[in-house]
Motif scaffolding. Structure first.
Motif, PDB file in Angstrom:
ATOM      1  N   CYS A  50       0.928  -1.051  -0.340  1.00  0.00           N
ATOM      2  CA  CYS A  50      -0.158   0.189   0.196  1.00  0.00           C
ATOM      3  C   CYS A  50       0.867   1.406  -0.021  1.00  0.00           C
ATOM      4  N   THR A  51       1.949   0.695   0.497  1.00  0.00           N
ATOM      5  CA  THR A  51       2.663   2.298   0.513  1.00  0.00           C
ATOM      6  C   THR A  51       4.286   2.675  -0.564  1.00  0.00           C
ATOM      7  N   TYR A  52       3.805   1.759  -1.282  1.00  0.00           N
ATOM      8  CA  TYR A  52       4.489   2.265  -2.433  1.00  0.00           C
ATOM      9  C   TYR A  52       3.580   2.226  -3.531  1.00  0.00           C
ATOM     10  N   ALA A  53       2.462   1.314  -3.655  1.00  0.00           N
ATOM     11  CA  ALA A  53       1.795   1.698  -4.970  1.00  0.00           C
ATOM     12  C   ALA A  53       0.747   3.165  -4.273  1.00  0.00           C
ATOM     13  N   GLN A  54       0.909   3.448  -3.130  1.00  0.00           N
ATOM     14  CA  GLN A  54       0.533   5.394  -2.945  1.00  0.00           C
ATOM     15  C   GLN A  54       1.546   6.458  -3.533  1.00  0.00           C
ATOM     16  N   GLY A  55       2.846   5.589  -3.487  1.00  0.00           N
ATOM     17  CA  GLY A  55       4.232   6.641  -4.166  1.00  0.00           C
ATOM     18  C   GLY A  55       3.928   8.664  -4.134  1.00  0.00           C
ATOM     19  N   MET A  56       5.171   8.680  -4.733  1.00  0.00           N
ATOM     20  CA  MET A  56       5.286   9.937  -4.143  1.00  0.00           C
ATOM     21  C   MET A  56       4.778  11.014  -4.612  1.00  0.00           C
ATOM     22  N   THR A  57       4.694  12.243  -4.270  1.00  0.00           N
ATOM     23  CA  THR A  57       3.639  13.519  -5.495  1.00  0.00           C
ATOM     24  C   THR A  57       4.934  14.754  -5.513  1.00  0.00           C
TER      25      THR A  57
END
Length: 187
Positions: A13-20
Motif C-alpha cells: 500500500c505504501t509503494y502503490a501510493q507513491g510520492m507526490t
C-alpha cells in the motif's frame, strides 16, 4: 504468518501510493525537494532527470507556465499508475514549445495518466520540421499499456512537412511504434 502478510500488505500500500512532486514556475526553486507546494521545483530540469516510480504523482501549479520539453521517465503499474496533473485553482498549467520537436515526450513508458494541462508548440521560425504537442514512442518493447490522456487543451501545434517527405509526422498528439527486434504495439 499473519504478521508477515500484514507487513507485505502495508509495504504494498505504501509503494502503490507513491510520492507526490510539485512544480511551480512562479515560486518554486530547483534546490527544493519538490515534495510539497511550499517546496516545489521551479522548472523542468529536475522533472526531466528523475525516474518516477509506480504510484508517483507529478503536479504542476495552476496559473503557471513552462517553456521547453517535458520528458518524464518511468512507468507505473496497473495498480499504481504514474499521474501527471495540476494542483491549485486557476488556469491549467501551460507548456509552450516555441518550435521544438515535441513538448511532452514519453519513450517506452506505460501506465501513465496525463490530465488537465495546456500544450502549444508554434513554429515561430517557419522552419520545415516536425512539431508535436505530445509524442508517445514505443520501440522494440512489446506491448505498452494504459497511457491515458484526459482533459488536455492542445492547440497551435504548427508543424509542417519535412523536406522530401510526403507524410505529415507532426500534430497535437502523435503515437508511433518503431524498431524491428521486438514486435511492439500500444494496447
Amino acid at each position: 504468518m499473519k504478521l508477515l502478510l500484514a507487513i507485505l500488505l502495508i509495504s504494498y500500500c505504501t509503494y502503490a501510493q507513491g510520492m507526490t512532486y510539485y512544480v511551480n514556475s512562479n515560486i518554486g526553486d530547483n534546490n527544493f525537494s519538490g515534495a510539497s507546494p511550499d517546496s516545489a521545483w521551479k522548472d523542468l530540469t529536475n522533472v526531466n532527470v528523475k525516474t518516477f516510480e509506480p504510484g508517483d504523482s507529478l503536479l504542476f501549479a495552476a496559473n503557471a507556465f513552462w517553456v521547453g520539453s517535458l520528458t518524464p521517465k518511468g512507468s507505473g503499474t496497473v495498480e499504481a499508475p504514474i499521474v501527471i496533473d495540476r494542483y491549485g485553482e486557476g488556469k491549467d498549467p501551460l507548456f509552450i514549445g516555441f518550435g521544438i520537436k515535441h513538448v511532452l515526450y514519453l519513450y517506452n513508458q506505460e501506465y501513465i495518466t496525463i490530465r488537465n494541462l495546456e500544450i502549444t508548440n508554434s513554429n515561430v521560425n517557419n522552419e520545415r520540421q516536425m512539431y508535436r504537442g505530445i509524442y508517445i514512442l514505443g520501440e522494440d518493447i512489446g506491448t505498452l499499456h494504459n497511457i491515458k490522456l484526459q482533459n488536455l487543451y492542445i492547440h497551435n501545434v504548427t508543424g509542417s512537412l519535412r523536406p522530401g517527405n510526403t507524410t505529415k509526422e507532426n500534430g497535437g498528439i502523435y503515437y508511433e511504434i518503431l524498431g524491428n527486434k521486438v514486435e511492439s504495439k500500444f494496447d
